[in-house]
Design an enzyme around this catalytic site. Sequence first.
Site, PDB file in Angstrom:
ATOM      1  N   LYS A 253     -48.147   9.159 -24.549  1.00 54.51           N
ATOM      2  CA  LYS A 253     -47.494   9.525 -25.824  1.00 54.51           C
ATOM      3  C   LYS A 253     -48.226  10.699 -26.492  1.00 54.51           C
ATOM      4  CE  LYS A 253     -48.154   5.415 -27.631  1.00 54.51           C
ATOM      5  NZ  LYS A 253     -48.957   4.804 -26.533  1.00 54.51           N
TER       6      LYS A 253
ATOM      7  N   ARG B  53     -45.746   0.045 -35.058  1.00 58.26           N
ATOM      8  CA  ARG B  53     -46.178  -0.827 -33.969  1.00 58.26           C
ATOM      9  C   ARG B  53     -45.812  -2.288 -34.221  1.00 58.26           C
ATOM     10  NH1 ARG B  53     -50.663   2.567 -31.912  1.00 58.26           N
ATOM     11  NH2 ARG B  53     -51.600   1.532 -30.121  1.00 58.26           N
TER      12      ARG B  53
ATOM     13  N   ARG C 174     -59.573   8.584 -18.832  1.00 61.96           N
ATOM     14  CA  ARG C 174     -59.348   9.498 -19.962  1.00 61.96           C
ATOM     15  C   ARG C 174     -60.683   9.927 -20.583  1.00 61.96           C
ATOM     16  NH1 ARG C 174     -55.446   7.907 -24.804  1.00 61.96           N
ATOM     17  NH2 ARG C 174     -56.693   5.996 -24.799  1.00 61.96           N
TER      18      ARG C 174
ATOM     19  N   ARG D 228     -63.265   6.938 -24.892  1.00 61.74           N
ATOM     20  CA  ARG D 228     -62.996   6.161 -26.103  1.00 61.74           C
ATOM     21  C   ARG D 228     -63.543   4.748 -25.931  1.00 61.74           C
ATOM     22  NH1 ARG D 228     -56.779   6.975 -27.893  1.00 61.74           N
ATOM     23  NH2 ARG D 228     -56.874   4.717 -28.023  1.00 61.74           N
TER      24      ARG D 228
HETATM   25  P1  AP5 Z   1     -52.397   9.702 -23.532  1.00 63.47           P
HETATM   26  O1  AP5 Z   1     -51.409  10.788 -23.761  1.00 63.47           O
HETATM   27  O2  AP5 Z   1     -53.676   9.765 -24.261  1.00 63.47           O
HETATM   28  O3  AP5 Z   1     -51.673   8.278 -23.721  1.00 63.47           O
HETATM   29  P2  AP5 Z   1     -51.227   7.516 -25.031  1.00 63.47           P
HETATM   30  O4  AP5 Z   1     -49.929   6.857 -24.754  1.00 63.47           O
HETATM   31  O5  AP5 Z   1     -51.301   8.424 -26.228  1.00 63.47           O
HETATM   32  O6  AP5 Z   1     -52.366   6.410 -25.057  1.00 63.47           O
HETATM   33  P3  AP5 Z   1     -53.268   5.808 -26.217  1.00 63.47           P
HETATM   34  O7  AP5 Z   1     -54.272   4.928 -25.533  1.00 63.47           O
HETATM   35  O8  AP5 Z   1     -53.819   6.884 -27.102  1.00 63.47           O
HETATM   36  O9  AP5 Z   1     -52.247   4.957 -26.977  1.00 63.47           O
HETATM   37  P4  AP5 Z   1     -52.516   3.792 -27.862  1.00 63.47           P
HETATM   38  O10 AP5 Z   1     -51.183   3.639 -28.488  1.00 63.47           O
HETATM   39  O11 AP5 Z   1     -53.084   2.580 -27.281  1.00 63.47           O
HETATM   40  O12 AP5 Z   1     -53.731   4.296 -28.796  1.00 63.47           O
HETATM   41  P5  AP5 Z   1     -53.789   4.729 -30.327  1.00 63.47           P
HETATM   42  O13 AP5 Z   1     -54.776   5.793 -30.443  1.00 63.47           O
HETATM   43  O14 AP5 Z   1     -52.428   4.913 -30.899  1.00 63.47           O
HETATM   44  O15 AP5 Z   1     -52.677   9.629 -21.951  1.00 63.47           O
HETATM   45  C1  AP5 Z   1     -53.662   8.769 -21.422  1.00 63.47           C
HETATM   46  C2  AP5 Z   1     -54.421   9.467 -20.287  1.00 63.47           C
HETATM   47  O16 AP5 Z   1     -53.525   9.718 -19.203  1.00 63.47           O
HETATM   48  C3  AP5 Z   1     -55.002  10.843 -20.677  1.00 63.47           C
HETATM   49  O17 AP5 Z   1     -56.221  11.002 -20.029  1.00 63.47           O
HETATM   50  C4  AP5 Z   1     -53.967  11.853 -20.151  1.00 63.47           C
HETATM   51  O18 AP5 Z   1     -54.571  13.073 -19.794  1.00 63.47           O
HETATM   52  C5  AP5 Z   1     -53.408  11.129 -18.927  1.00 63.47           C
HETATM   53  N1  AP5 Z   1     -51.974  11.350 -18.714  1.00 63.47           N
HETATM   54  C6  AP5 Z   1     -50.999  11.456 -19.661  1.00 63.47           C
HETATM   55  N2  AP5 Z   1     -49.790  11.583 -19.077  1.00 63.47           N
HETATM   56  C7  AP5 Z   1     -50.011  11.529 -17.738  1.00 63.47           C
HETATM   57  C8  AP5 Z   1     -49.141  11.608 -16.589  1.00 63.47           C
HETATM   58  N3  AP5 Z   1     -47.815  11.749 -16.733  1.00 63.47           N
HETATM   59  N4  AP5 Z   1     -49.700  11.528 -15.352  1.00 63.47           N
HETATM   60  C9  AP5 Z   1     -51.048  11.372 -15.217  1.00 63.47           C
HETATM   61  N5  AP5 Z   1     -51.923  11.303 -16.261  1.00 63.47           N
HETATM   62  C10 AP5 Z   1     -51.394  11.378 -17.503  1.00 63.47           C
HETATM   63  O19 AP5 Z   1     -54.334   3.365 -30.992  1.00 63.47           O
HETATM   64  C11 AP5 Z   1     -55.662   2.939 -30.825  1.00 63.47           C
HETATM   65  C12 AP5 Z   1     -55.920   1.727 -31.706  1.00 63.47           C
HETATM   66  O20 AP5 Z   1     -55.731   2.069 -33.093  1.00 63.47           O
HETATM   67  C13 AP5 Z   1     -54.983   0.522 -31.489  1.00 63.47           C
HETATM   68  O21 AP5 Z   1     -55.418  -0.302 -30.422  1.00 63.47           O
HETATM   69  C14 AP5 Z   1     -55.060  -0.169 -32.844  1.00 63.47           C
HETATM   70  O22 AP5 Z   1     -56.262  -0.901 -32.976  1.00 63.47           O
HETATM   71  C15 AP5 Z   1     -55.121   1.000 -33.809  1.00 63.47           C
HETATM   72  N6  AP5 Z   1     -53.774   1.444 -34.250  1.00 63.47           N
HETATM   73  C16 AP5 Z   1     -53.182   2.657 -34.020  1.00 63.47           C
HETATM   74  N7  AP5 Z   1     -51.966   2.699 -34.573  1.00 63.47           N
HETATM   75  C17 AP5 Z   1     -51.765   1.503 -35.167  1.00 63.47           C
HETATM   76  C18 AP5 Z   1     -50.665   0.935 -35.887  1.00 63.47           C
HETATM   77  N8  AP5 Z   1     -49.534   1.620 -36.093  1.00 63.47           N
HETATM   78  N9  AP5 Z   1     -50.802  -0.342 -36.340  1.00 63.47           N
HETATM   79  C19 AP5 Z   1     -51.937  -1.052 -36.155  1.00 63.47           C
HETATM   80  N10 AP5 Z   1     -53.011  -0.576 -35.467  1.00 63.47           N
HETATM   81  C20 AP5 Z   1     -52.922   0.696 -34.979  1.00 63.47           C
END
Ligand code: AP5
Length: 225
Positions: A13, A88, A127, A160
Amino acid sequence: MRIVFLGPPGAGKGTQAETVSKNEKIPHISSGNLLREAIETGTETGLKARSYIEKGLLVPDEVVVGIIKDRILKGDCKNGFVLDGFPRTLAQAKILDEMLKTLGNHIDVVFYFIVSEDAVVARLSGRMICSACGANYHVQFVPPIKEGLCDKCSGKLHQRTDDKPETVLERLKVYREQTAGLVEYYRNNKILREISSDLKIEEISKNIADIINYELKKHKKTMVG
Ligand code: AP5
């Protein structure tokens, strides 16, 4: 255009949101990045969020909603945004709809990233993030030119804390239990578009761009008609 990216951790994403942000000239709003920045700077929000993030749990709605509302009200969101990681929970989705309604707006399209759990685990375990500018890499799929250093600013790359294997499994469980239900919510609202994320980064970008162009054309026709 107001866009939401929905899908499991590691679906890609954030990677795709950066591209859409550049192409459409709208801000990329990542709830995860906003929370991590709050932790870095030691704000009250950051203090509240830290332990949840480290355990792979969702931060309570009232903590996240505040920072998202503040961000959406900034001037650069006037013509749209791409929301990554928010909403979420059903409660967050309803609060977002209500908030946009009071501004005379609504979400135009929700991209639902469909990806296998094997791909997610492979992506998150490799990552790497730049400590200085936040740029995103992968040791195998998106490697930096110089090992351990950011191509853009030469900052040091790090993993991370929530990308440790046991925390990734917890995040996937939390996604299935608390977030996956939003797919039905947005499908019922007829704004859900499914995207296969088991493809190469460029292929996914092309598929997303095609859908956005289609939606923009539809929007223009409605305005004229
Ligand atoms: P990447 O693009 O970073 O993936 P992503 O879907 O953004 O993954 P995240 O882990 O950031 O999502 P998340 O929703 O768990 O984390 P968030 O920060 O929102 O890609 C991942 C890797 O793959 C990278 O290395 C990239 O280069 C590679 N890649 C990408 N596409 C590829 C492809 N097609 N082929 C091969 N490789 C590829 O949330 C973190 C924490 O914050 C949560 O756990 C929670 O505690 C809190 N939080 C955040 N938002 C909320 C909310 N709304 N409510 C409550 N808690 C929240």
